[in-house]
Write a protein that holds these residues in place. Structure first.
Motif, short mmCIF file in Angstrom:
data_model
loop_
_atom_site.label_atom_id
_atom_site.label_comp_id
_atom_site.label_asym_id
_atom_site.label_seq_id
_atom_site.Cartn_x
_atom_site.Cartn_y
_atom_site.Cartn_z
N PHE A 106 -8.94 -12.58 8.18
CA PHE A 106 -10.36 -12.20 8.08
C PHE A 106 -10.87 -12.09 6.66
CE2 PHE A 106 -9.29 -10.67 12.39
CZ PHE A 106 -10.17 -11.50 13.08
N ARG A 107 -10.00 -11.67 5.76
CA ARG A 107 -10.49 -11.56 4.38
C ARG A 107 -10.25 -12.83 3.59
NH1 ARG A 107 -9.20 -5.44 2.26
NH2 ARG A 107 -9.76 -4.40 4.21
N GLY A 108 -9.23 -13.58 4.00
CA GLY A 108 -8.94 -14.82 3.29
C GLY A 108 -8.31 -14.61 1.93
N THR A 109 -7.79 -13.40 1.71
CA THR A 109 -7.09 -13.14 0.44
C THR A 109 -5.67 -12.70 0.76
OG1 THR A 109 -7.84 -10.85 0.43
CG2 THR A 109 -9.19 -12.43 -0.80
N MET A 110 -4.81 -12.73 -0.25
CA MET A 110 -3.41 -12.35 -0.03
C MET A 110 -3.34 -10.90 0.45
SD MET A 110 -1.40 -14.83 -0.24
CE MET A 110 0.27 -14.21 -0.51
N PRO A 111 -2.55 -10.66 1.49
CA PRO A 111 -2.51 -9.33 2.12
C PRO A 111 -1.98 -8.23 1.19
CG PRO A 111 -1.51 -10.99 3.51
CD PRO A 111 -1.71 -11.64 2.19
N ILE A 112 -2.65 -7.09 1.26
CA ILE A 112 -2.15 -5.90 0.56
C ILE A 112 -2.04 -4.79 1.59
CG2 ILE A 112 -2.71 -4.14 -1.16
CD1 ILE A 112 -3.98 -6.35 -2.83
N THR A 113 -0.81 -4.29 1.76
CA THR A 113 -0.58 -3.21 2.72
C THR A 113 0.29 -2.16 2.05
OG1 THR A 113 1.46 -4.16 3.57
CG2 THR A 113 -0.57 -4.89 4.63
N LYS A 114 0.65 -1.13 2.83
CA LYS A 114 1.48 -0.06 2.29
C LYS A 114 2.83 -0.59 1.80
CE LYS A 114 2.80 3.14 5.03
NZ LYS A 114 2.63 3.80 6.30
N THR A 115 3.43 -1.50 2.56
CA THR A 115 4.74 -2.03 2.14
C THR A 115 4.60 -3.23 1.19
OG1 THR A 115 4.74 -3.15 4.28
CG2 THR A 115 6.21 -1.27 4.03
N LEU A 116 3.39 -3.79 1.12
CA LEU A 116 3.15 -4.90 0.18
C LEU A 116 1.98 -4.52 -0.72
CD1 LEU A 116 3.30 -7.82 2.80
CD2 LEU A 116 5.08 -7.24 1.16
N PRO A 117 2.20 -3.62 -1.65
CA PRO A 117 1.09 -3.02 -2.38
C PRO A 117 0.54 -3.85 -3.55
CG PRO A 117 3.14 -1.97 -3.03
CD PRO A 117 3.48 -3.00 -2.02
N ASP A 118 1.22 -4.94 -3.92
CA ASP A 118 0.82 -5.64 -5.14
C ASP A 118 -0.13 -6.81 -4.89
OD1 ASP A 118 2.55 -4.07 -6.89
OD2 ASP A 118 4.19 -5.09 -5.82
#
Lengths: 372, 198
Positions: free
Chosen positions: B124-136
């Motif tokens: 939906f955002r079309g950008t590289m995912p940022i989550t709690k386990t992938l914060p960078d």
């Protein structure tokens, strides 16, 4: 020098067979202690000095009137906390601060030994120092530590006496002296023996001293203790008390003046023959060779906890040579920790105020002592 | 201590010999040492973190898992732990082989790139995912080889690595992964924990 009043000496009665085949007995080991031995006698740390060190680890050295060589690391509340630990350090045999060496009288000839003193090894040095444990009634040391040649003694000591120390901390050292290091030592020895005052090692009886040769040896060695970056930052091309170059061979540059000073003060406190003997002991050091090329076997009988420290800018005893010791220990499942400290102060880092180093050393010792 | 470490600790029996690869500040090591009497060693690349471990009295070797695991003999540890780091190596397969050589068993955890939030973020955002386990961000992430739980399971099976236990973590919930629920867990777990052996 008022040796008698400032130097504590233990006379080792028991004959010691040296690697060269000769046997010495009734010989003096000069030592100093800091802090106090507790009633359980389990708080002793044996510190081994480097090439030009001596037993005066910290506080004022009564002979040179300067701070002891490891004043940054050893003392009350310091990394090696003398409020807590009993620190023992002795002058190596072959040395010139009271322990049996080439400036002593040969009992057979009644003349000064000079080059008739037997060639000694790191193994002989630690075997001689072992007498100190008996002297203080210490069954097991809490730790043994030292940098550079001190680190070599640490490795040799735990190999010879595997159950005599709970922890082992070799710093900026090697298990086998490299060709480059032998080369630098040979340069120093050649400088000494090329000085006509050396006189085949018979100089004190003639009241002469190969001071120029010894100073050159010290100057060359001193460069190897520093890093290129450290030298550049401290001295660069700065001139010594002059506005411009003088088109001569005086010390135009600060670095030249600094080295000349280092050479001249060294001559006042060190004996040229001792320099020959101790550098030879370092060159002969190859712990793996003593175990048929397998360094791990040097440590297979010890349950001691090791902590090895190297410095990023040390090119004399580089990280890889320290890591080789770690690898040898890991391959036999020994308890070994290792850290390389970031510092641009070269090999000398272990002697200087390098906070990361001092805190690592303190943390290791203090935490290990609690678990003791 | 984070839930992941509790789950890892539960997989390890008392009195064992464990190597924590990429041990960071030694949180898991300290727990295993104090609560399970584990003979624990750490390997850590960051100087600062090595210093932290030393200040906790932990035995740590400063080093790089891609180069420095080779010094440990075969099967010299009961367990080798690698927490959320496999994806950051240049050659994850080589490291995995080394873990399985050095350890009788290995516990490997991976941030799941198949997690629904990751998928939604990219979709939906079309950008590289940022989550709690992938914060960078994409430009400063240490992660070079992201994979999903499904990818990892497929990979280890193709290399004849035995999976003893696969667990899916979603916040505080831990559940087992099996062949029947793999597609589901691959969507709803943000972390996979695998106990493997070769």
């Amino acid at each position: 020098m008022n040796i008698e009043t400032n130097i504590k000496t233990l006379i080792v009665k028991k004959p010691l067979k040296l690697d060269c085949g000769k046997t010495i007995k009734d010989f003096p080991i000069a030592y100093e202690t800091y802090g106090s031995l507790n009633s359980k006698k389990d708080n002793a740390i044996l510190v081994f000095h480097a090439l030009t060190g001596d037993q005066f680890v910290t506080g004022l050295n009564p002979m040179t009137k300067k701070d002891g060589w490891w004043s940054y690391a050893v003392g009350p509340d310091k990394a090696i906390d003398t409020n807590k630990y009993f620190v023992i350090c002795s002058n190596v045999i072959g040395g010139c601060m009271g322990s049996y060496g080439p400036s002593h009288i040969n009992p057979d000839t009644k003349n000064i030994f000079g080059t008739n003193f037997p060639v000694i090894t790191i193994n002989d040095i630690v075997n001689a120092q072992y007498s100190l444990l008996d002297h203080f009634g210490i069954d097991k040391l809490f730790s043994i530590t030292g940098g550079s040649m001190g680190g070599m003694q640490v490795l040799q000591f735990i190999s010879n006496f595997p159950d005599k120390s709970k922890t082992v901390v070799p710093i900026a050292t090697t298990s086998s002296h490299s060709a480059q290091n032998i080369a630098f030592n040979e340069l120093g020895r050649q400088a000494i023996t090329a000085d006509s005052n050396w006189n085949d090692g018979n100089y004190s009886s003639k009241n002469i001293n190969p001071g120029k040769g010894l100073a050159v040896a010290r100057m060359a060695a001193h460069i190897t203790y520093l890093s290129k970056k450290g030298l550049q930052e401290k001295f660069g091309r700065k001139l010594q008390e002059r506005e411009d170059l003088k088109f001569g061979f005086d010390a135009d540059f600060q670095i030249e003046s600094y080295l000349r000073y280092q050479g001249s003060v060294f001559v006042d406190r060190f004996d040229a023959n001792s320099y020959l003997y101790i550098t030879r002991a370092m060159d002969y050091f190859d712990l793996a060779k003593q175990f048929n090329g397998n360094l791990s076997n040097a440590f297979k009988n010890t349950k001691a906890k090791f902590f090895i420290i190297s410095f990023t800018s040390d090119w004399l005893y580089p990280t890889q040579e320290n890591k080789d010791i770690v690898i040898a220990l890991n391959s036999i499942g020994a308890d070994v920790g290792f850290v390389e400290i970031e510092s641009d102060k070269g090999h000398d880092s272990f002697l200087l105020d390098v906070p990361d180093f001092l805190s690592a050393l303190k943390n290791f010792l203090d935490k290990s002592y609690i678990e003791n | 201590m984070k839930n992941e470490f509790k789950v890892i600790a539960d997989l390890i029996e008392k009195d064992k010999k464990v190597l924590d690869v990429g041990c960071a500040d030694g949180t898991l090591m300290k727990f295993l040492k104090e609560h399970k009497n584990i003979k624990i060693r750490g390997l850590e690349i960051s100087k600062n973190k090595v210093q932290e471990c030393i200040s906790k009295g932990l035995t740590v070797i400063e080093g790089n898992a891609e180069k420095d695991l080779k010094q440990f003999p075969d099967k010299s540890f009961d367990y080798v732990v690698l927490s959320q780091t496999l994806q950051a190596f240049l050659n994850p397969e080589l490291v995995l082989n080394e873990l399985l050589r050095v350890g009788k068993k290995a516990i490997v955890t991976i941030p799941n790139f198949g997690y629904w939030k990751v998928r939604f973020h990219l979709l939906f955002r079309g950008t590289m995912p940022i989550t709690k386990t992938l914060p960078d961000e994409w430009y400063n992430t240490p992660n070079l080889h992201m994979c999903t739980i499904k990818d990892f399971v497929t990979f280890v099976k193709s290399r004849d690595i035995k999976i003893f236990k696969s667990l899916a973590l979603n916040n505080l919930n831990t559940s087992s992964i099996n062949e029947n629920n793999l597609i589901f867990k691959n969507l709803f777990a943000d972390l996979g924990i695998f106990l493997i052996e070769k």
